[in-house]
Design an enzyme around this catalytic site. Structure first.
Site: not given
Ligand code: G6P
Ligand code: MG
Length: 221
Positions: A10, A12
């Site tokens: 991922d 953020d």
């Protein structure tokens, strides 16, 4: 014993700590519009798309589609002011080492982000070359917690989902990866990561070898 062949990250909250900037941008919009909002409310937006975040912020208030678009653009304009200043120094500690160790092991590297800003951020951090496949908010119609984005990235990497490890900080992301049949490493603390196969406070506390050993055992049990 089957071994992992790819790691999908991922963005953020994993590769770069953008939470504060997303928070300040939503807070500014909420203040301008007189909508109650705070840091605790922002924590619930982790991993959600821009639209899903706005809907949560609205808490049932109904506004027109045009207004939704205008508010999302305004929030993003505030966010871009912060984003424009991102440099390689903003990489989370341990990320560079972990990525390089995974590459050296022969693992394929993917990105699966709910953000429309994922690609420019990878460029600003100067790590875009490390990724074999990048999935972002434009890749699939159904966002996390649906499994679609992770499945899409695994397809681009040409790897069976069961041979993929996902590194995520959000509940929606862990849920999506589990639905995709992948192995999961949660980053952070608290209930939101309860379903992850393995949890570290941050990537700098993670050892790739140890994680691979643990997750390979999970897979074969
Ligand atoms: C990530 C972040 C969310 C953010 C979303 C959309 O998942 O965790 O906080 O709302 O991306 O980002 P965007 O850059 O498209 O507004
Ligand atoms: Mg995240």
């Amino acid at each position: 014993m089957p071994t992992p062949e790819a790691i999908i990250f991922d963005l953020d909250g994993v590769i770069i700590e953008t939470d504060e900037y997303h928070y300040r941008s939503w807070q500014r919009l909420a203040d301008e519009e007189g909508i109650p909002f705070d840091r605790a409310a922002n924590d619930d937006l982790r991993g959600l798309t821009r639209r899903a975040s706005l809907l949560k912020l609205l808490k049932g208030r109904v506004i027109s589609e045009d207004q939704m678009q205008a508010w999302m653009e305004r929030k993003n304009a505030y966010y871009l002011d912060y984003m424009g200043r991102f440099t390689p120094a903003d990489l989370q500690p341990g990320v560079g080492e972990f990525l390089r160790a995974a590459k050296a092991k022969g693992l394929k590297i993917g990105l699966a982000s709910a953000s429309q800003n994922a690609r420019p951020i990878l460029h600003l951090l100067q790590i875009n070359d490390l990724f074999d496949a990048v999935g972002d908010a434009f890749s699939v119609p159904n966002p996390k917690p649906a499994s679609d984005l992770f499945i899409w990235v695994a397809g681009r990497l040409n790897v069976n989902p069961a041979r993929v490890i996902v590194v995520e900080d959000s509940e929606a992301g862990i849920e999506a990866a589990l639905r995709a049949g992948m192995l999961t490493i949660g980053l952070g603390s608290g209930e939101r990561l309860a379903k992850a196969h393995l949890v570290y406070a941050r990537l700098s506390a993670a050892c790739l070898e140890e994680a691979l050993n643990h997750l390979t055992r999970v897979q074969s049990s």
